[in-house]
Structures are given as C-alpha cells and as structure tokens.
Design a protein around this motif. Sequence first.
Motif, PDB file in Angstrom:
ATOM      1  N   ASP A  59       0.851  -1.195   0.000  1.00  0.00           N
ATOM      2  CA  ASP A  59       0.000   0.000   0.000  1.00  0.00           C
ATOM      3  C   ASP A  59       0.888   1.248   0.000  1.00  0.00           C
ATOM      4  O   ASP A  59       1.551   1.550   0.990  1.00  0.00           O
ATOM      5  N   GLY A  60       0.890   1.968  -1.120  1.00  0.00           N
ATOM      6  CA  GLY A  60       1.724   3.164  -1.254  1.00  0.00           C
ATOM      7  C   GLY A  60       1.402   4.232  -0.236  1.00  0.00           C
ATOM      8  O   GLY A  60       2.302   4.918   0.266  1.00  0.00           O
ATOM      9  N   LEU A  66       4.206   5.813   6.663  1.00  0.00           N
ATOM     10  CA  LEU A  66       5.341   5.256   7.394  1.00  0.00           C
ATOM     11  C   LEU A  66       6.531   6.207   7.305  1.00  0.00           C
ATOM     12  O   LEU A  66       7.188   6.488   8.313  1.00  0.00           O
ATOM     13  N   ALA A  67       6.790   6.728   6.122  1.00  0.00           N
ATOM     14  CA  ALA A  67       7.893   7.694   5.957  1.00  0.00           C
ATOM     15  C   ALA A  67       7.647   8.934   6.812  1.00  0.00           C
ATOM     16  O   ALA A  67       8.573   9.452   7.444  1.00  0.00           O
ATOM     17  N   ASP A  68       6.402   9.393   6.865  1.00  0.00           N
ATOM     18  CA  ASP A  68       6.064  10.570   7.672  1.00  0.00           C
ATOM     19  C   ASP A  68       6.290  10.330   9.166  1.00  0.00           C
ATOM     20  O   ASP A  68       6.574  11.270   9.907  1.00  0.00           O
ATOM     21  N   LEU A  69       6.157   9.077   9.610  1.00  0.00           N
ATOM     22  CA  LEU A  69       6.397   8.756  11.018  1.00  0.00           C
ATOM     23  C   LEU A  69       7.880   8.854  11.383  1.00  0.00           C
ATOM     24  O   LEU A  69       8.222   8.978  12.563  1.00  0.00           O
ATOM     25  N   GLU A  70       8.748   8.766  10.372  1.00  0.00           N
ATOM     26  CA  GLU A  70      10.202   8.907  10.543  1.00  0.00           C
ATOM     27  C   GLU A  70      10.808   7.928  11.545  1.00  0.00           C
ATOM     28  O   GLU A  70      11.719   8.259  12.295  1.00  0.00           O
ATOM     29  N   PHE A  83      10.086   8.519   1.633  1.00  0.00           N
ATOM     30  CA  PHE A  83       9.104   7.696   0.936  1.00  0.00           C
ATOM     31  C   PHE A  83       9.775   7.013  -0.257  1.00  0.00           C
ATOM     32  O   PHE A  83       9.620   5.814  -0.470  1.00  0.00           O
ATOM     33  N   ARG A  84      10.542   7.775  -1.018  1.00  0.00           N
ATOM     34  CA  ARG A  84      11.210   7.225  -2.205  1.00  0.00           C
ATOM     35  C   ARG A  84      12.154   6.091  -1.805  1.00  0.00           C
ATOM     36  O   ARG A  84      12.188   5.044  -2.460  1.00  0.00           O
ATOM     37  N   LEU A  88      12.093   2.214  -2.906  1.00  0.00           N
ATOM     38  CA  LEU A  88      13.238   1.567  -3.547  1.00  0.00           C
ATOM     39  C   LEU A  88      13.637   0.277  -2.832  1.00  0.00           C
ATOM     40  O   LEU A  88      14.090  -0.676  -3.470  1.00  0.00           O
ATOM     41  N   ILE A  89      13.452   0.238  -1.512  1.00  0.00           N
ATOM     42  CA  ILE A  89      13.679  -1.019  -0.788  1.00  0.00           C
ATOM     43  C   ILE A  89      12.704  -2.072  -1.308  1.00  0.00           C
ATOM     44  O   ILE A  89      13.094  -3.202  -1.595  1.00  0.00           O
ATOM     45  N   ALA A  90      11.433  -1.693  -1.455  1.00  0.00           N
ATOM     46  CA  ALA A  90      10.409  -2.633  -1.924  1.00  0.00           C
ATOM     47  C   ALA A  90      10.644  -3.070  -3.370  1.00  0.00           C
ATOM     48  O   ALA A  90      10.175  -4.134  -3.783  1.00  0.00           O
ATOM     49  N   CYS A  91      11.379  -2.271  -4.126  1.00  0.00           N
ATOM     50  CA  CYS A  91      11.716  -2.607  -5.516  1.00  0.00           C
ATOM     51  C   CYS A  91      13.067  -3.306  -5.614  1.00  0.00           C
ATOM     52  O   CYS A  91      13.564  -3.564  -6.716  1.00  0.00           O
TER      53      CYS A  91
END
Length: 104
Positions: A59-60, A66-70, A83-84, A88-91
Amino acid sequence: MGRNFTRLGVINLGNVTRKALEEQGWDQKTFMQKLAEQGHISNEWSISRFLNGKTDKPDGTMIMTLADLEICRNPATGQPYSFRELMLIACEELDPQTGQPFSS
C-alpha cells in the motif's frame, strides 16, 4: 533494474518496518493507531500482511505515512528513510542493510 516491486524487496521493507517498530516499542496495534493519527486508516490484516511481506503490491499510502512517522532509519546516514527510499527497498533497488543502492 526497472522499479517494480519484488518478492524479496517487499519482504525487506516489512523487515525494516518491523525492526523500527521494535525499536519504538510498538506492536502492530500501536502501529495501526500511529498510522491512523497521521490520517491513514488500515486494519490488522493489512498491517500483518505488510509487515510479513505477504503482499504483491504494498500500500503506497501506508508507505508514505510510514515515511512521515520517521521511524525507519537509513543505516548509512542515520536519517529517516524518505518515501522514495522505502519504495526503492520494496523494488529491491536499495539495500536495507547498508542504506545504499544495490550495485548493478
């Protein structure tokens, strides 16, 4: 590599997130509440699938929140993953062990 989610990448993203939750002392329910506080409503089933890498397409919006939670930190810089970078980890283009791109 072509910026598609990979099986291992999705598993790695779940592992990075689980590690961050452990470091925060959060369980899945707390994580779900923290996401909701940021405006992302989810459920225990979705959270569990995300954390365990049991989804073909993460889920993007959850990853953005998640990125916003830092809470997920790049080991190379000590800074929160963007976020990027999480995408990239997921890719399977960013090595979560080193925080650096995989060499081609």
